[in-house]
Design an enzyme around this catalytic site. Structure first.
Site, mmCIF file in Angstrom:
data_model
loop_
_atom_site.group_PDB
_atom_site.id
_atom_site.type_symbol
_atom_site.label_atom_id
_atom_site.label_comp_id
_atom_site.label_asym_id
_atom_site.label_seq_id
_atom_site.Cartn_x
_atom_site.Cartn_y
_atom_site.Cartn_z
ATOM 1 N N ARG A 115 -3.201 -0.803 -6.948
ATOM 2 C CA ARG A 115 -2.326 -1.897 -7.203
ATOM 3 C C ARG A 115 -2.507 -2.693 -8.364
ATOM 4 O O ARG A 115 -3.541 -2.470 -8.906
ATOM 5 C CB ARG A 115 -2.600 -3.027 -5.922
ATOM 6 C CG ARG A 115 -4.029 -3.618 -5.940
ATOM 7 C CD ARG A 115 -4.351 -4.470 -4.882
ATOM 8 N NE ARG A 115 -5.678 -4.834 -4.975
ATOM 9 C CZ ARG A 115 -6.433 -5.647 -4.070
ATOM 10 N NH1 ARG A 115 -5.720 -5.910 -2.974
ATOM 11 N NH2 ARG A 115 -7.559 -6.093 -4.198
ATOM 12 N N HIS A 148 -6.651 -31.752 4.288
ATOM 13 C CA HIS A 148 -6.724 -33.086 3.977
ATOM 14 C C HIS A 148 -7.642 -33.326 2.537
ATOM 15 O O HIS A 148 -7.385 -33.987 1.610
ATOM 16 C CB HIS A 148 -7.502 -34.063 4.896
ATOM 17 C CG HIS A 148 -7.538 -35.635 4.568
ATOM 18 N ND1 HIS A 148 -8.692 -35.895 3.930
ATOM 19 C CD2 HIS A 148 -6.658 -36.266 4.652
ATOM 20 C CE1 HIS A 148 -8.365 -37.395 3.770
ATOM 21 N NE2 HIS A 148 -7.229 -37.434 4.348
ATOM 22 N N LYS A 173 0.943 -1.361 0.068
ATOM 23 C CA LYS A 173 -0.024 0.008 -0.066
ATOM 24 C C LYS A 173 0.990 1.263 0.097
ATOM 25 O O LYS A 173 0.722 2.097 -0.717
ATOM 26 C CB LYS A 173 -0.995 -0.043 1.244
ATOM 27 C CG LYS A 173 -1.770 1.120 1.289
ATOM 28 C CD LYS A 173 -2.855 1.141 2.376
ATOM 29 C CE LYS A 173 -3.810 -0.062 2.481
ATOM 30 N NZ LYS A 173 -4.299 -0.315 3.819
ATOM 31 N N GLY A 182 -7.905 -7.679 5.433
ATOM 32 C CA GLY A 182 -8.463 -7.764 6.573
ATOM 33 C C GLY A 182 -8.092 -8.358 8.013
ATOM 34 O O GLY A 182 -8.715 -8.579 8.944
ATOM 35 N N CYS A 233 9.942 -37.772 -16.797
ATOM 36 C CA CYS A 233 8.603 -38.279 -17.382
ATOM 37 C C CYS A 233 7.705 -38.596 -16.128
ATOM 38 O O CYS A 233 6.664 -39.292 -16.160
ATOM 39 C CB CYS A 233 8.843 -39.624 -18.040
ATOM 40 S SG CYS A 233 9.493 -40.972 -17.512
ATOM 41 N N MET A 290 -5.151 -7.133 9.490
ATOM 42 C CA MET A 290 -4.660 -6.667 10.474
ATOM 43 C C MET A 290 -5.511 -5.194 10.776
ATOM 44 O O MET A 290 -6.649 -5.406 10.256
ATOM 45 C CB MET A 290 -2.955 -6.193 10.032
ATOM 46 C CG MET A 290 -2.382 -7.294 10.292
ATOM 47 S SD MET A 290 -0.413 -6.983 9.518
ATOM 48 C CE MET A 290 -0.742 -6.723 8.063
ATOM 49 N N TYR A 304 13.977 -32.027 -22.329
ATOM 50 C CA TYR A 304 12.612 -32.051 -22.187
ATOM 51 C C TYR A 304 11.931 -32.625 -21.109
ATOM 52 O O TYR A 304 12.492 -33.001 -20.177
ATOM 53 C CB TYR A 304 12.507 -33.093 -23.569
ATOM 54 C CG TYR A 304 12.267 -34.234 -23.220
ATOM 55 C CD1 TYR A 304 11.388 -35.275 -22.479
ATOM 56 C CD2 TYR A 304 13.595 -34.954 -23.594
ATOM 57 C CE1 TYR A 304 11.828 -36.741 -22.425
ATOM 58 C CE2 TYR A 304 13.847 -36.426 -23.410
ATOM 59 C CZ TYR A 304 12.806 -37.147 -22.875
ATOM 60 O OH TYR A 304 13.012 -38.431 -22.645
ATOM 61 N N ARG A 316 -3.229 2.801 8.945
ATOM 62 C CA ARG A 316 -3.657 1.536 8.421
ATOM 63 C C ARG A 316 -2.257 0.595 8.142
ATOM 64 O O ARG A 316 -1.346 1.018 7.754
ATOM 65 C CB ARG A 316 -4.115 1.728 6.801
ATOM 66 C CG ARG A 316 -5.378 2.342 6.677
ATOM 67 C CD ARG A 316 -5.721 2.655 5.159
ATOM 68 N NE ARG A 316 -6.730 3.765 5.180
ATOM 69 C CZ ARG A 316 -8.119 3.785 4.903
ATOM 70 N NH1 ARG A 316 -8.506 2.773 4.403
ATOM 71 N NH2 ARG A 316 -8.629 4.868 4.771
ATOM 72 N N SER A 348 16.010 -40.551 -18.353
ATOM 73 C CA SER A 348 14.688 -39.802 -18.309
ATOM 74 C C SER A 348 14.365 -40.048 -16.663
ATOM 75 O O SER A 348 14.280 -41.014 -16.059
ATOM 76 C CB SER A 348 13.574 -40.520 -18.853
ATOM 77 O OG SER A 348 12.278 -39.938 -18.582
#
Lengths: 894, 894
Positions: free
Chosen positions: B335, B451, B22, B100, B845, B102, B865, B91, B777
């Site tokens: 922002r 979970h 800010k 929200g 892979c 702080m 790759y 602020r 690979s």
């Protein structure tokens, strides 16, 4: 340009890489002035050049020719000289002994002409023709590629037609005819005549010895013994001497000391009127060397003198091959001799007493495997008869049991309480249940890396394998060797330390060395020698030795064996037996209060365990590992439970409510790969109260011991750490609990908190983990499993022997640490752990801690201590000492 | 000494570390000459010093006082000046947005005196007393620690007694009384008076904002969002402006473009006669920003001008908060704005078209996750009503099903063929069967690391979690949100990409982006924007992208999606279905000829599979991995089989001979840890004929394709290599087979032979393995499993969410590659593999090949790759492109 040929006098014992073991020692003896028939050695370099290009390198022929001239000049006659031929032997001799694996050609220089000269100069027609026939036979098969069986058939046919029981009964006329037969045979088989040019005989013989390096037998042997294929062999060319020229001649083998006991007395075998080959072949019975004193006192005295010279020079047990040619003694070969474990200790101690070697050198001459071997009880060989059969000693110890010939019978009899020995031609993974059930395994095929050997060693079972004379007939349920038949159920005795098997139950003799470790009792010279070696090892080693022990009894034994603390105290054994139902209650708990109640019930039991162990190790560190295995290991087997419930249901019986509840829990907790599941620190972080209960038990035990005036030194070790964050969280909980107990008891309890390093990630991030750890302990079993990606239990039986046979492993990575892979992780963790936390204490508590080769690695890697099973503590002490000696390898000169 | 306070004009947008987001953007706007109320920012450094010591650092008070004087001078009045008070806001503003979490305190400077001055200058008694009451309420709870509920109770009580439906119906007299009540309340609760010194109000407010960094909510939020606790917050002190001074005032939020679609049109909300807080709180309904044009054309025009200025300056979508105070426009914050995936592409493309950013910058502004999100079908939101509830979008996709509230019901209904959505407060490992059975998971608690979220992502299931308004009542089998109740069995629609849940079955709309990838069809601006980004990515990336595909269909799709070959073709899928009985026959074979027969039957089937795949990928490499899983995976489950046999026996039925034979085999082959067992190359080395059959199938397929005029490029990949010796042996067998097929067919077949690097030991010995490999690979799934020592299947449900919650993981190492551990092994293997074998081709892979963060790592690690599932190919292409841009992080500015 390289020098491809060395006169004996040009070389020395340190040139075995170039001259082979035989060539280097012949050179050494020549330089020492010992009576060695003159000769020269063609180098391994020449062999390698030959094998690479298929032809002799430039200059080799000229060098050989020049050395031959020198030899002829000193002998005063030339190779194959018709009236008085100089004869030569051509022998292989590699860097490492490969007995019988490569070719030898004797009597080179004999031709249709010179055989007559030899007859005249030797005074024996028979001797001359027999020598010629031998040359043709050896040259024909080895150099010219004729099937040896054809020669065997010819001589057998002749003996039959002449009614001769053996070769000695063939006379000069017979042998003359045989030479003719052999020569025809060669012509028919190869279209070529046996060469009459002695120089050609020599050139082609050398070439054949070169080529024999790549013979099938030799390649197989090298693969089994892990000898590099790239070395090549040297070739020794030497003037022939003859021990078969009459009763004033003979050949023998002599040791500077008894290689079985180490006793300092003339030891060996002698055979009158024989060549060295005959001694080895065992055609006639040899007599003890001491008989030579009577037969030929002058030679005997000379030999004794030479043996003392050799031992003083080599400063070790030596053996020699010798020949007496008409009263003249010749030494044909020497080397530092092989010996038993008992002899190794006795000889090392005596040589040190005599001032011939230092105490450090004496220590270098013995090994951990020697100590381990001497700690087993042995059979009282005096009380039993001859061996039933001999094989390869593959897993040490002595066991007695009824012979069984299949797996099912082994399991059946073992279940009935009978001790059994499983006898198989060879074993396969299907034999596993039988191997579990038996006391010992005996096979007729396979070497130290066979399935039977690998699996038996993994299980700690006695094993003799590759008893080639044994004919196993599983169909008839019996086996036979040397005319003796063992039927199923007959008792046999198997000595896995010596490879000997006896019929019947051989009585066991306790090990005096074991008694010494257990009680300190010094009964005899062997024990004195062992004690001296142990003292020297303890004096020089920098590596500490602790034990893995879970009970006060094991802790006390480990201490008697010299352990300087406990490196791994596994708590899971404290959750078994009667306590299993408390653990079950904890797992099945539906509420927090149920869980707390179960944990509370376990607490005092665990505390008492720790009190006992801390008492036994009073004043020494005791590293206690928090619970490691997955909880479902404490519940019944899933398949069994499911089958029991299904059977009850099918029978219309109400299923047991407890079983049903258990099955739900077991199914819920089932893991496809429990090794890679919810265990170790993971368990502690998700099962509430588990860590705190264990730490409280430790802390309260410390309080109890302190109040009793003891000096308890508990350390808390966290298993299966992957990240520093896990350790940080556990550490906070541990410290909270220690503070609680300290405050409640008024006794300050401080325990260092450290971690196992047993996962690749822990090793790779050791620098971060070290910030929260007061010590590291490598769990090399799990580290090997995860680094290689295989579980010992699952794969040892399934493919390790195939891998050993194919040369993929040199040795199972669970026996000896894999330096390239696992060892690299160890080095990374040591370096980065110490860099982040100077003075970090680092040990190892996997089974490798008691393996000689691995102990050397851990010494080099800079660990502070190894921890191993109590019985391996002496092994680890000895090898830690040897590792501290500069440049000592694990199996020096053995 | 550090400078702790910065005038807005002293800072700029790049100082967010010091000034917070800010503060930095207010500074930037001030420097740009935009109308920002004057003020200053106290740095995060001051906050950190305060938090470390509990007191303001030396000099801070003086600096604040000096800046206050400047502010007062420019305003022409002083803080709390009785007749015309300067009022301030205080602020928080951290480096990363923590909305929200702080504290904020407004209207600082009001006292019993100055409130009257404000009434006079503003011309509104009510406004002045309402402002004073707000200050006392905010300051009382935030700074003085009074329970906010006490203030709420007091105002509620007053409204009740006055019959006022809302705050607006309280008049100046009421509010004067409320101020008195509040002040008494504070005195009673704290023993202290509300401070009448404006400087004290300011000092204590700043201190309270500092302290709020460590408030519980803030700490929890940071933990969940992985924001370091050490950063601290900056504090912005700014002159108050008021949007609540009448109908010529108001507040709003404006975006430079529509953040949902990216459309370039004024977008935002406006509320007349309101402060910014009121807009956010949603007390009254806002109007669309475009209405402002009518309400206050001058301000609207100014705002439009400022928005364009900001977008040109920031070269990106910006959002602003603004206030109009009696016709004067003030910007309070700006922002770079958050946006949807669709908007991200549209905006990036437009800004590039406008020449504001380069094509590279446009590429940096979008992400693989954006592409992935756009490839799912979505609900047609126009066709459904409002959302039932919103939660956190935890696993993308759209699913429709009947709501169920426990695991058993989910399993029961799913077994009956019904589609279900599992609704739980939160899930635990016990819910796993239900999660497997359902289409989507919806929970009322937990964030992206819960979970439910972790496991659903692992399974690829749709998941919305943490829908906090949802009340789940499993006892009554229903859930409620916003007054709507969903009973068990009622259908709901879950959008895991947006977090929105609808009642009823929402119709699905196909994804135009998916259609584009499938067919190349360009339907609209979004698809054009995506296509441009993909083109740019392909132009700049150095990392190749292949696909993991096992069938011709998958191979063809992958190619359409832009795959440049197949990086992993798993042969095990070719052993399933009808062929299972042939595999069974091979396993159960008692004789070599039985085994050969089974293998011979499999050969033509496999060959046809390969022909199809090689045809689909004609001209591109197809890496075929030899059979990897343990053979017992092709046999039935052990417990099921045992139960079936036991049940048959208990019923007195003769057990099936085939079942009995199978059980014997299953028991024999049973492994405790199949992941660590006889699989991969081990299987090939002990199961005779298996490798040769597979290689022959590949080689014959190559022949068939070549004869058909194709350009087949098969590569043979050996799985689970630990040592170079394994690879050498397999390679010999492969080359033998290729030669056989070449000779038999007359068509030359050459396939590069390479290896998976998927075990720590392979990575640690990569230098040796590279000598025998034509490519590497990385199998990062297995490599993660063994490096960490856990199996994804076993542990993801058991403890990953706990680990994520405890901060042990930042993200599951199976989702995003663990750079420290697994990544270190990758780097070792790349460096040592290439050193030993220059030009060695190296890919990956594992599933990480399609994860954005991991793609960046593989780029940095120097791989050639990545290979991923066909649907992730566009993601990998895009991220490979972004990775090639200097310094682009995975989620830039998002």
């Amino acid at each position: 340009m390289a020098q491809y040929v060395y006169e004996f006098a040009e070389g020395n014992r340190d040139m075995a890489d170039l001259l082979g073991g035989k060539g280097a020692n012949l050179a050494e003896m020549t330089r020492m002035g010992l009576p060695v028939p003159p000769g020269f050695t063609v180098t391994t370099e020449a062999c390698r050049a030959f094998l690479a290009t298929g032809t002799e390198p430039n200059g080799l022929a000229d060098e050989i020719a020049a050395h031959l001239v020198t030899l002829e000049r000193s002998a005063g006659r030339s190779l194959g000289q018709p009236d008085d031929p100089l004869l030569l032997s051509v022998r292989s001799g590699a860097r490492f002994s490969m007995p019988g694996m490569m070719e030898t050609i004797l009597d080179i220089g004999l031709t249709d002409d010179s055989v007559r000269g030899l007859a005249k100069t030797s005074g024996s027609e028979r001797f001359a023709w027999d020598s010629y026939r031998r040359l043709i036979q050896m040259f024909g098969s080895t150099v010219m590629g004729v099937d040896p069986a054809l020669f065997e058939a010819a001589i057998s046919h002749l003996k039959e037609s002449r009614g001769a029981p053996d070769d000695l009964h063939l006379d000069a006329t017979d042998l003359t005819r045989l030479v003719e037969t052999y020569k025809n045979l060669i012509r028919r088989d190869t279209g070529e005549d046996f060469p009459q040019d002695p120089a050609e005989q020599l050139r082609r013989s050398i070439r054949a010895v070169f080529a024999s390096w790549n013979g099938q037998r030799a390649r197989l042997y090298r693969q089994r013994e892990h000898i590099p294929d790239t070395l090549g062999t040297a070739v020794t060319v030497q003037r022939m001497v003859f021990g078969n020229l009459g009763t004033d001649s003979g050949s023998g083998v002599a040791f500077t000391r008894d290689p079985a006991t180490g006793r300092r007395s003339p030891y060996g075998d002698y055979l009158t009127n024989a060549q060295g080959e005959d001694v080895v072949a065992g055609i006639r019975n040899t007599v003890p060397l001491t008989d030579l004193e009577r037969l030929d006192p002058a030679s005997y005295s000379q030999l004794g003198h030479h043996l003392r010279t050799l031992e003083n020079h080599y400063r070790d047990l030596c053996d020699v091959e010798f020949t007496i040619e008409r009263g003249t003694l010749w030494l044909l070969q020497t080397r530092v001799g092989k010996r038993t474990a008992e002899a190794a200790f006795a000889i090392a101690a005596e040589l040190a007493d005599e001032g011939l070697i230092t105490a450090d050198e004496a220590l270098a001459r013995v090994s951990g495997d020697d100590v381990a071997g001497l700690m087993f009880p042995r059979f009282d060989t005096a009380a039993v008869g001859d061996a039933f059969v001999r094989g390869i000693p593959a897993s040490p110890g002595a066991a007695v049991g009824a012979a069984v010939f299949d797996c099912a019978e082994a399991v059946r009899r073992a279940a009935a309480g009978e001790k059994v020995v499983l006898v198989r031609q060879e074993t396969t993974p299907d034999d596993l249940p039988g191997m579990v059930a038996c006391q010992a395994v005996l096979t007729s095929r396979g070497g130290k890396t066979s399935h039977a050997a690998v699996v038996a060693r993994g299980m700690g079972k006695v094993c003799v394998c590759g008893a080639e004379e044994l004919v196993v007939d599983p169909g008839e349920r019996r086996c036979t060797a040397g005319g003796v038949t063992i039927e199923e159920g007959m008792v046999i005795s198997v000595d896995g330390s010596t490879g000997t098997v006896y019929a019947g139950a051989a009585p066991l003799v306790d090990s005096a060395v074991m008694r010494y470790f257990e009680t300190g009792e010094r009964s005899g010279a062997l024990v004195d020698a062992v004690a001296e070696a142990m003292q020297q090892a303890d004096a020089v080693r920098s590596l500490g030795v602790r034990a893995n022990a879970d009970t006060p009894e094991d802790a006390a034994r480990a201490r008697r064996f010299g352990a300087e603390g406990i490196g791994l105290c596994r708590t899971e054994h404290m959750f078994l037996g009667d306590r299993r139902q408390l653990v079950e209650a904890m797992i099945l708990a539906r509420t927090d209060s149920d869980r707390v109640r179960a944990l509370d019930a376990l607490l005092p039991l665990q505390r008492q365990d720790f009190v006992g162990i801390l008492e036994a190790m009073d004043g020494l560190p005791v590293t206690i590992r928090l619970l490691d295995p997955p909880l479902h290991e404490f519940l019944p087997d899933r398949t069994e439970l499911a089958v029991r419930l299904a059977a009850a249901e099918a029978h219309g019986n109400p299923p047991s409510a407890h079983d049903a509840e258990l099955l739900v829990a077991v199914n819920r907790m089932h893991e496809e790969n429990p090794m890679l599941g919810l265990r170790g620190v993971r368990l502690g972080l998700v099962a509430p109260g588990l860590i705190a209960m264990q730490v409280r038990a430790v802390a309260e035990a410390v309080v109890e011991r302190k109040r009793a005036g003891g000096d308890p030194r508990a350390e808390i070790m966290v298993p299966l750490i992957d990240t520093v964050e896990e350790l940080r969280l556990v550490r906070e909980e541990v410290e909270r609990t220690l503070t609680d107990v300290s405050e409640a008891s008024g006794v300050t309890v401080e325990c260092p908190v450290g971690t196992m390093i047993e996962l690749p990630r822990a090793a790779l991030t050791a620098g971060r983990i070290a910030q929260e750890a007061e010590f590291f302990s490598f769990g090399t079993n799990d580290l090997t499993q995860t680094t290689w990606g295989f579980s010992r239990d699952d794969v040892e039986a399934a493919f390790f022997s195939a891998y050993l046979d194919k040369g993929i492993f040199k040795v199972s990575p669970f026996e000896t640490i894999d330096r390239e892979g696992v060892g690299r992780l160890v080095r990374i963790a040591v370096a980065e752990g110490r860099a982040a936390h100077p003075g970090l204490k680092i040990g190892v508590c996997g089974e490798h801690g008691g393996d000689p080769e691995s102990v050397h690695f851990f010494h080099t890697a800079g660990l502070d201590y190894v921890s191993c099973s109590p019985f391996r503590v002496p092994v680890a002490r000895l090898e830690a000492g040897r590792a501290a000696l500069d440049g000592t390898e694990v199996s020096d000169s053995r």
